[in-house]
Design an enzyme around this catalytic site. Structure first.
Site, PDB file in Angstrom:
ATOM      1  N   PRO A 170       0.590  -1.222  -0.111  1.00  0.00           N
ATOM      2  CG  PRO A 170      -0.869  -1.466   1.842  1.00  0.00           C
ATOM      3  CD  PRO A 170       0.359  -2.085   0.946  1.00  0.00           C
ATOM      4  CG  ASN A 171      -0.315   4.060   1.176  1.00  0.00           C
ATOM      5  OD1 ASN A 171      -1.124   4.855   0.688  1.00  0.00           O
ATOM      6  ND2 ASN A 171      -0.370   3.520   2.459  1.00  0.00           N
ATOM      7  NE  ARG A 206       3.696   6.422   1.693  1.00  0.00           N
ATOM      8  CZ  ARG A 206       4.111   5.118   2.146  1.00  0.00           C
ATOM      9  NH1 ARG A 206       4.629   4.286   1.459  1.00  0.00           N
ATOM     10  NH2 ARG A 206       4.066   4.943   3.308  1.00  0.00           N
ATOM     11  CE1 TYR A 228       8.945   4.928   3.363  1.00  0.00           C
ATOM     12  CE2 TYR A 228       7.407   6.785   3.339  1.00  0.00           C
ATOM     13  CZ  TYR A 228       7.828   5.615   3.666  1.00  0.00           C
ATOM     14  OH  TYR A 228       7.105   5.168   4.921  1.00  0.00           O
ATOM     15  CG  ASN A 271       8.450  -2.024   0.438  1.00  0.00           C
ATOM     16  OD1 ASN A 271       7.983  -2.072   1.555  1.00  0.00           O
ATOM     17  ND2 ASN A 271       9.057  -0.897   0.232  1.00  0.00           N
ATOM     18  CB  ALA A 289       1.413   0.014   6.138  1.00  0.00           C
ATOM     19  CG  HIS A 340       4.707  -2.282  10.149  1.00  0.00           C
ATOM     20  ND1 HIS A 340       6.268  -2.719  10.246  1.00  0.00           N
ATOM     21  CD2 HIS A 340       4.933  -1.202   9.367  1.00  0.00           C
ATOM     22  CE1 HIS A 340       6.961  -1.985   9.577  1.00  0.00           C
ATOM     23  NE2 HIS A 340       6.105  -1.166   8.848  1.00  0.00           N
ATOM     24  CG  ASP A 351      -0.649 -17.536   7.771  1.00  0.00           C
ATOM     25  OD1 ASP A 351       0.620 -17.528   8.506  1.00  0.00           O
ATOM     26  OD2 ASP A 351      -1.451 -17.465   8.432  1.00  0.00           O
ATOM     27  CD  GLU A 389      10.402  -7.595   5.881  1.00  0.00           C
ATOM     28  OE1 GLU A 389      10.789  -8.817   6.350  1.00  0.00           O
ATOM     29  OE2 GLU A 389       9.967  -6.800   6.433  1.00  0.00           O
ATOM     30  CG  HIS A 418      11.193  -2.461   5.010  1.00  0.00           C
ATOM     31  ND1 HIS A 418       9.754  -2.250   4.825  1.00  0.00           N
ATOM     32  CD2 HIS A 418      11.274  -3.666   5.601  1.00  0.00           C
ATOM     33  CE1 HIS A 418       9.299  -3.383   5.247  1.00  0.00           C
ATOM     34  NE2 HIS A 418      10.021  -4.270   5.713  1.00  0.00           N
ATOM     35  CB  SER A 435      12.447   4.480   5.273  1.00  0.00           C
ATOM     36  OG  SER A 435      11.477   3.474   6.033  1.00  0.00           O
ATOM     37  NE  ARG A 446       9.746   5.954   8.920  1.00  0.00           N
ATOM     38  CZ  ARG A 446       9.065   5.885   7.917  1.00  0.00           C
ATOM     39  NH1 ARG A 446       9.272   4.884   6.966  1.00  0.00           N
ATOM     40  NH2 ARG A 446       7.820   6.513   7.778  1.00  0.00           N
ATOM     41  NE  ARG A 502       6.707   4.267  10.093  1.00  0.00           N
ATOM     42  CZ  ARG A 502       5.700   4.370   9.405  1.00  0.00           C
ATOM     43  NH1 ARG A 502       5.389   3.323   8.360  1.00  0.00           N
ATOM     44  NH2 ARG A 502       4.900   5.323   9.409  1.00  0.00           N
TER      45      ARG A 502
HETATM   46  C1  DQA Z   1       8.224   0.856   4.325  1.00  0.00           C
HETATM   47  C2  DQA Z   1       8.139   1.174   5.659  1.00  0.00           C
HETATM   48  C3  DQA Z   1       6.899   0.753   6.138  1.00  0.00           C
HETATM   49  O1  DQA Z   1       6.865   1.156   7.620  1.00  0.00           O
HETATM   50  C4  DQA Z   1       5.900   2.003   5.661  1.00  0.00           C
HETATM   51  O2  DQA Z   1       4.633   1.625   6.099  1.00  0.00           O
HETATM   52  C5  DQA Z   1       5.976   1.882   4.093  1.00  0.00           C
HETATM   53  C6  DQA Z   1       7.262   1.706   3.230  1.00  0.00           C
HETATM   54  C7  DQA Z   1       9.660   1.283   3.465  1.00  0.00           C
HETATM   55  O3  DQA Z   1       9.853   1.064   2.319  1.00  0.00           O
HETATM   56  O4  DQA Z   1      10.481   2.027   4.184  1.00  0.00           O
HETATM   57  O5  DQA Z   1       4.896   2.087   3.415  1.00  0.00           O
HETATM   58  O6  DQA Z   1       7.939  -0.357   3.867  1.00  0.00           O
END
Ligand code: DQA
Length: 147
Positions: A11-12, A19, A24, A75, A78, A81, A88, A99, A101, A103, A108, A112
């Site tokens: 998401p996002n 954003r 980011y 990635n 959110a 978390h 699963d 995995e 991320h 950031s 943070r 997170r």
């Molecule tokens: C993220 C870190 C997550 O905590 C956050 O919700 C994101 C981006 C990152 O790429 O740093 O949406 O996964």
């Protein structure tokens, strides 16, 4: 045909570049995909690069990856978390899972710092920005060489 690696974004992340760029960065998700594809080409693998704001869609794509992909880079944003469903689903996948991320989630808010997905991930790359995705492609390719 070259080996397929599924790259999933949660998401996002469709808003990457717009954003919170101070966290980011300014690259868009298309920029990230282009950089990953360049890396993949150099390594002789192919990518299916996808993004969804919906948990169920990501679960469905992980299920598809069970039959068409040799590795997953994710990635989960959110959902990292919160999502036992993603954990699963990833646990049904037999190949390498990395995995990513953008950031450094450990620098943070404390919520997170916990990741359900990390319970399945073979490797975790945090705080390296877009380069983290390129490193993940390299890592999956290297892990596949070893199998
Ligand atoms: C993220 C870190 C997550 O905590 C956050 O919700 C994101 C981006 C990152 O790429 O740093 O949406 O996964």
């Amino acid at each position: 045909m070259s080996k397929l690696i599924t790259v999933l974004n949660g998401p996002n992340l469709n808003l990457l570049g717009q954003r919170e760029p101070h966290i980011y960065g300014h690259d868009t998700l298309n920029d990230v995909a282009a950089r990953c594809n360049k890396e993949a080409k150099a390594l002789g693998v192919s990518l299916a690069f996808k993004q969804s704001n919906h948990e169920g869609q990501l679960v469905d794509w992980i299920h598809e990856a069970r039959t068409d992909s040799v590795g997953i880079i994710i990635n989960p944003a959110a959902l990292t978390h919160t999502s036992i469903a993603l954990l699963d689903a990833l646990s049904t996948f037999e190949g390498p899972v990395i995995e990513v991320h953008l950031s450094n989630v450990h620098k943070r808010e404390s919520f997170r710092a916990h990741s359900y997905v990390s319970l399945r991930a073979d490797g975790i790359i945090v705080g390296c920005g877009v380069q983290g995705y390129e490193l993940a492609v390299q890592r999956v390719a290297r892990m596949l060489e070893a199998t």
